[in-house]
Motif scaffolding. Sequence first.
Motif, PDB file in Angstrom:
ATOM      1  N   GLU A   1      19.046  64.155  45.383  1.00  0.00           N
ATOM      2  CA  GLU A   1      18.762  65.452  44.778  1.00  0.00           C
ATOM      3  C   GLU A   1      19.396  65.496  43.391  1.00  0.00           C
ATOM      4  O   GLU A   1      20.551  65.104  43.213  1.00  0.00           O
ATOM      5  CB  GLU A   1      19.322  66.582  45.640  1.00  0.00           C
ATOM      6  N   VAL A   2      18.644  65.969  42.410  1.00  0.00           N
ATOM      7  CA  VAL A   2      19.174  66.122  41.068  1.00  0.00           C
ATOM      8  C   VAL A   2      19.475  67.594  40.822  1.00  0.00           C
ATOM      9  O   VAL A   2      19.042  68.469  41.568  1.00  0.00           O
ATOM     10  CB  VAL A   2      18.203  65.571  40.010  1.00  0.00           C
ATOM     11  N   ALA A   3      20.217  67.839  39.755  1.00  0.00           N
ATOM     12  CA  ALA A   3      20.728  69.184  39.540  1.00  0.00           C
ATOM     13  C   ALA A   3      19.662  70.170  39.085  1.00  0.00           C
ATOM     14  O   ALA A   3      19.719  71.356  39.424  1.00  0.00           O
ATOM     15  CB  ALA A   3      21.867  69.145  38.517  1.00  0.00           C
ATOM     16  N   GLY A   4      18.689  69.708  38.305  1.00  0.00           N
ATOM     17  CA  GLY A   4      17.773  70.641  37.663  1.00  0.00           C
ATOM     18  C   GLY A   4      16.343  70.531  38.143  1.00  0.00           C
ATOM     19  O   GLY A   4      15.958  69.566  38.831  1.00  0.00           O
TER      20      GLY A   4
ATOM     21  N   GLY B   1      19.740  65.290  35.764  1.00  0.00           N
ATOM     22  CA  GLY B   1      18.339  65.062  36.108  1.00  0.00           C
ATOM     23  C   GLY B   1      17.554  66.340  36.347  1.00  0.00           C
ATOM     24  O   GLY B   1      18.112  67.412  36.592  1.00  0.00           O
ATOM     25  N   GLN B   2      16.228  66.203  36.262  1.00  0.00           N
ATOM     26  CA  GLN B   2      15.301  67.285  36.558  1.00  0.00           C
ATOM     27  C   GLN B   2      14.198  66.735  37.448  1.00  0.00           C
ATOM     28  O   GLN B   2      13.783  65.589  37.281  1.00  0.00           O
ATOM     29  CB  GLN B   2      14.670  67.841  35.272  1.00  0.00           C
ATOM     30  N   SER B   3      13.705  67.532  38.376  1.00  0.00           N
ATOM     31  CA  SER B   3      12.660  67.037  39.276  1.00  0.00           C
ATOM     32  C   SER B   3      11.601  68.106  39.508  1.00  0.00           C
ATOM     33  O   SER B   3      11.815  69.295  39.259  1.00  0.00           O
ATOM     34  CB  SER B   3      13.261  66.603  40.619  1.00  0.00           C
ATOM     35  N   ALA B   4      10.454  67.638  40.007  1.00  0.00           N
ATOM     36  CA  ALA B   4       9.360  68.534  40.370  1.00  0.00           C
ATOM     37  C   ALA B   4       8.440  67.824  41.344  1.00  0.00           C
ATOM     38  O   ALA B   4       8.259  66.602  41.265  1.00  0.00           O
ATOM     39  CB  ALA B   4       8.575  68.976  39.141  1.00  0.00           C
ATOM     40  N   LEU B   5       7.878  68.585  42.251  1.00  0.00           N
ATOM     41  CA  LEU B   5       6.849  68.083  43.158  1.00  0.00           C
ATOM     42  C   LEU B   5       5.507  68.546  42.626  1.00  0.00           C
ATOM     43  O   LEU B   5       5.258  69.757  42.506  1.00  0.00           O
ATOM     44  CB  LEU B   5       7.070  68.612  44.573  1.00  0.00           C
ATOM     45  N   LEU B   6       4.635  67.589  42.296  1.00  0.00           N
ATOM     46  CA  LEU B   6       3.313  67.905  41.753  1.00  0.00           C
ATOM     47  C   LEU B   6       2.271  67.864  42.855  1.00  0.00           C
ATOM     48  O   LEU B   6       2.191  66.890  43.619  1.00  0.00           O
ATOM     49  CB  LEU B   6       2.932  66.929  40.642  1.00  0.00           C
ATOM     50  N   GLU B   7       1.479  68.910  42.909  1.00  0.00           N
ATOM     51  CA  GLU B   7       0.330  68.967  43.806  1.00  0.00           C
ATOM     52  C   GLU B   7      -0.900  68.453  43.073  1.00  0.00           C
ATOM     53  O   GLU B   7      -0.917  68.381  41.832  1.00  0.00           O
ATOM     54  CB  GLU B   7       0.089  70.410  44.258  1.00  0.00           C
ATOM     55  N   PRO B   8      -1.968  68.079  43.794  1.00  0.00           N
ATOM     56  CA  PRO B   8      -3.199  67.673  43.114  1.00  0.00           C
ATOM     57  C   PRO B   8      -3.670  68.762  42.148  1.00  0.00           C
ATOM     58  O   PRO B   8      -3.730  69.943  42.506  1.00  0.00           O
ATOM     59  CB  PRO B   8      -4.184  67.477  44.266  1.00  0.00           C
ATOM     60  N   GLY B   9      -3.952  68.346  40.914  1.00  0.00           N
ATOM     61  CA  GLY B   9      -4.353  69.289  39.885  1.00  0.00           C
ATOM     62  C   GLY B   9      -3.248  69.643  38.920  1.00  0.00           C
ATOM     63  O   GLY B   9      -3.506  70.200  37.848  1.00  0.00           O
ATOM     64  N   ASP B  10      -1.998  69.325  39.272  1.00  0.00           N
ATOM     65  CA  ASP B  10      -0.874  69.556  38.366  1.00  0.00           C
ATOM     66  C   ASP B  10      -0.699  68.372  37.428  1.00  0.00           C
ATOM     67  O   ASP B  10      -1.157  67.260  37.703  1.00  0.00           O
ATOM     68  CB  ASP B  10       0.432  69.765  39.145  1.00  0.00           C
TER      69      ASP B  10
END
Length: 340
Positions: free
Chosen positions: A3-6, A225-234
Motif C-alpha cells: 500500500e502506498v500513501a497517496g 507513492g500514489q495509486s489508482a485502480l482503473l476500470e475499463p474506460g478509464d
Amino acid sequence: MVEVAGSIRVLEGCRPDALPLDALLEGGQPVVLKGLVRDWSLVQAGLQGMQAAMQYLRGFYNGQPVRYSYGGPEVAGRPFYNADFSDLNCDVRRSSLDQVLDEIASHADDAKPPTYYVASLLTDGCLPGLRESNDLDFAAHGISAPPSIWIGNRVIASCHYDAPNNIACCAVGRRRFTLFPPEQIVNLYPGPLEPTPGGQAVSVVDFANPDFERHPRFREALAAGQSALLEPGDAVFIPSMWWHHVEALDSFNVLINYWWSSMPAYMPTPMHALYHAMWTIRDRPEREKRAWREVFDYYVFGPADRAGEHLPGHVRNVLGPFDEAMSRQMRAMLIGKLNR
C-alpha cells in the motif's frame, strides 16, 4: 500488494476529442482521466466478456506475426529477471495474434496460468482500422502519438520509468497503477540496464512481497507513492520520467497507450548522455566528479540560455538553442569523436 500513501488525483468529464493536454503537462502530476474512453467500441466489447473482446480484435488483425513474452506458471505473471539477474525469466516468442488469444483463452480459468504478454505493439501496423472507433485526438494539438496496444492475462509490468509523457487507456479488464515521482529512483532499487524485461530498467523490489531487509529504502518510496485502480474506460496520465508499476487484474486485459515527447523529433533521448556520462565521469575521483557536476549544472541543468547569454549571438553555436540543423551537426561531431 503493498500500500502506498497517496491516491492519484481523479479528473471527471474528459472526452477523447477534448484532451486537456496543456493542463496535464503544466501540472506535472499523474491524473486519472475517469471514463475518458468508455465509449470506445473495444471497451464496450470487453464489457460483454473476454470472447467478445477477442473477437473484436480479430476483426482488425492483418495476420502479421507478433512478438510476445511467454513464461510458465512459475513466473506468476511477472516478466522479470532470473535468480542471478543474468537473463530474463520469460522467453520472447513470435506467433500470430490469433494463436496468442487462443492460448490466453485456454488458460483463462487456471489458478496459475502461463504468462502471455504482447507488449507495445503498434496498432496501425497489426490492427489497421482499430483507431477509427478507438482513438484519442492528439492531432488536434499538433502532436504525433501513434498508439500502442498491450494484450495479456494477469501480467505485472514491474516498476519502471519512460522518458515520454504517457496516457494509458484501460480498454479491457482492470488495472492497478502505482506511481512514484522521479526523485524516488534511489528508493526503488533499479535492476540492470541490460537486459531488461521491457526495454527499461525495472525495480527489483517484489511489490507483492517486499523484502525490507534487502531493500529498506523502499519504505520511503511507499510514503511518496500514489495509486489508482482503473476500470475499463478509464485512463491515466503519467508524466515523463515518473516510475509506474502496473498490474493487470483479470484473466484477459487490453491497454492502449500514447507516448509523446515535449521535444521535437530531432532531439535524441537523454539515455545516450547517461551511458556516455557513466563511461566518462562516474568512476573518476570524487573531487573531479564534483567539478564536473558544476560544469553540468552550468551548461545543462541550469537555465538554458545562461551559458551563452554574455556572448554575441553569432558565436554561441551549441550554447544557443538547438534546431534540426544544429542537431545534425552535433550528431556528426559526436560520431566523429567517438570513432577516433
